[in-house]
Design an enzyme around this catalytic site. Structure first.
Site, PDB file in Angstrom:
ATOM      1  N   THR A 177      -3.736   7.033   8.607  1.00 23.80           N
ATOM      2  CA  THR A 177      -4.611   7.010   7.432  1.00 23.80           C
ATOM      3  C   THR A 177      -4.719   5.623   6.820  1.00 23.80           C
ATOM      4  O   THR A 177      -5.224   5.470   5.713  1.00 23.80           O
ATOM      5  CB  THR A 177      -4.116   8.012   6.369  1.00 23.80           C
ATOM      6  OG1 THR A 177      -2.788   7.651   5.968  1.00 23.80           O
ATOM      7  CG2 THR A 177      -4.123   9.431   6.918  1.00 23.80           C
ATOM      8  N   THR A 178      -4.239   4.631   7.527  1.00 28.26           N
ATOM      9  CA  THR A 178      -4.390   3.231   7.137  1.00 28.26           C
ATOM     10  C   THR A 178      -4.806   2.442   8.375  1.00 28.26           C
ATOM     11  O   THR A 178      -4.581   2.881   9.504  1.00 28.26           O
ATOM     12  CB  THR A 178      -3.075   2.642   6.590  1.00 28.26           C
ATOM     13  OG1 THR A 178      -2.059   2.749   7.600  1.00 28.26           O
ATOM     14  CG2 THR A 178      -2.627   3.354   5.330  1.00 28.26           C
ATOM     15  N   HIS A 189       0.813  -1.221   0.000  1.00 31.27           N
ATOM     16  CA  HIS A 189       0.000   0.000   0.000  1.00 31.27           C
ATOM     17  C   HIS A 189       0.839   1.260   0.000  1.00 31.27           C
ATOM     18  O   HIS A 189       0.312   2.370  -0.034  1.00 31.27           O
ATOM     19  CB  HIS A 189      -0.986   0.017   1.175  1.00 31.27           C
ATOM     20  CG  HIS A 189      -0.379  -0.306   2.506  1.00 31.27           C
ATOM     21  ND1 HIS A 189       0.220   0.630   3.302  1.00 31.27           N
ATOM     22  CD2 HIS A 189      -0.292  -1.480   3.176  1.00 31.27           C
ATOM     23  CE1 HIS A 189       0.648   0.059   4.416  1.00 31.27           C
ATOM     24  NE2 HIS A 189       0.356  -1.218   4.365  1.00 31.27           N
TER      25      HIS A 189
END
Length: 297
Positions: free
Chosen positions: A219-220, A83
């Protein structure tokens, strides 16, 4: 089990392939992040949209960066975790930050990037309705917590410094060591020991006096609400050729692009913008607001 890729040995770097904890970035798949962690539907989530006109100007101390001009100690590992691309030293405590609204010293843990499929998107945060081509995060951990996992359980556990890039004709020379070796980590889960050296300071814009700051989250997944965000809004250049190297990375059987989280609700949170004390006609008022114990509420 580690798989050593022979090509990497010929190039003077060791590449290792690992299984990674996987999640995806489409709208529907982001909504399923709650399957990883219920924190992903919390009240202090990131990223957010920021407007300079509504940010509260405060006389915030400068952010002090220690060790940023020193070479990052080897081994420097570059990893495609499915990611993002992450850059991390094998040694801890080589650089730290303090000041701003941080409570104590924070040690640098690593650097990673977010980018888009096209040049008009890629950053996670949006500043004055502008979504930049790339966003770089320098993740730091409060030194009173010995491990990143422990720090994620505390509201003051982490601070993330965010920097932005926009496509320009000229290359970003500081990114060359990273882009040059990115070919070694195209498959998801691959890791390479960088052969080139670099400093954190070389990756930063020349002026870091102006910044926004607010309380937020990772943010993950697990989306831990443990982050003090410090965002430097002036974008740095990145060439089309350079950002294309990021877009060649793979996530499973697909190219790794648009790896940014959708914007989250600001709610009742305050966003502050740093103004140096001398910029205020009444510096005492600014500093008294900064010292208010309810500053973050």
């Amino acid at each position: 089990m580690k798989i050593i890729i022979g090509l990497a040995l010929l190039l003077g770097a060791v590449v290792t392939v690992y299984a990674s904890h996987h999640f995806r970035y489409s709208k529907g798949e982001q909504e399923s992040w709650t399957n990883f962690s219920t924190s992903c539907i919390g009240q202090h989530q990131s990223p957010i949209r920021i407007y300079s006109s509504s940010a509260l100007p405060v006389a915030i101390p400068a952010l002090e960066m220690v060790g940023f001009h020193n070479l990052i100690p080897h081994p420097i590992w570059m990893t495609n975790n499915g990611h993002s691309v992450e850059i991390k030293s094998g040694k801890k405590g080589y650089a730290k930050v303090f000041g701003a609204l941080l409570k104590g010293e924070y040690e640098v843990e690593g650097v990673h990037f977010h980018w888009g499929k096209s040049n008009d998107r890629g950053s996670e945060h949006v500043i004055n309705d502008i979504r930049f081509t790339m966003e770089m995060h320098i993740v730091t951990r409060n030194s009173q917590y010995s491990e990143l996992k422990e720090a994620m359980n505390h509201t003051d556990g982490l601070a993330v410094l965010a920097f932005f890039f926009d496509v320009r004709e000229r290359e970003n020379h500081a990114l060359r060591p990273i882009v040059r070796e990115m070919r070694l980590i195209r498959p998801e889960g691959s890791r390479a020991a960088m052969s080139h050296s670099l400093t954190l300071a070389s990756l930063l814009p020349p002026d870091t006096d102006l910044f926004y700051t607010y309380r937020g989250s990772l943010t993950t997944p697990p989306c831990s609400e443990a982050v003090t965000w410090i965002l430097f809004p002036d974008p740095m250049p990145v060439s089309y050729h350079q950002v294309q190297r990021f877009r060649e990375l793979r996530s499973e059987d697909e190219v790794l692009v648009d790896n940014y989280r959708h914007l989250q609700s600001i709610g009742r949170r305050k966003i502050f913008v740093r103004r140096a004390p001398q910029e205020f006609e009444d510096g005492i008022e600014g500093m008294s607001y900064y010292s208010n114990p309810e500053f973050w509420e």
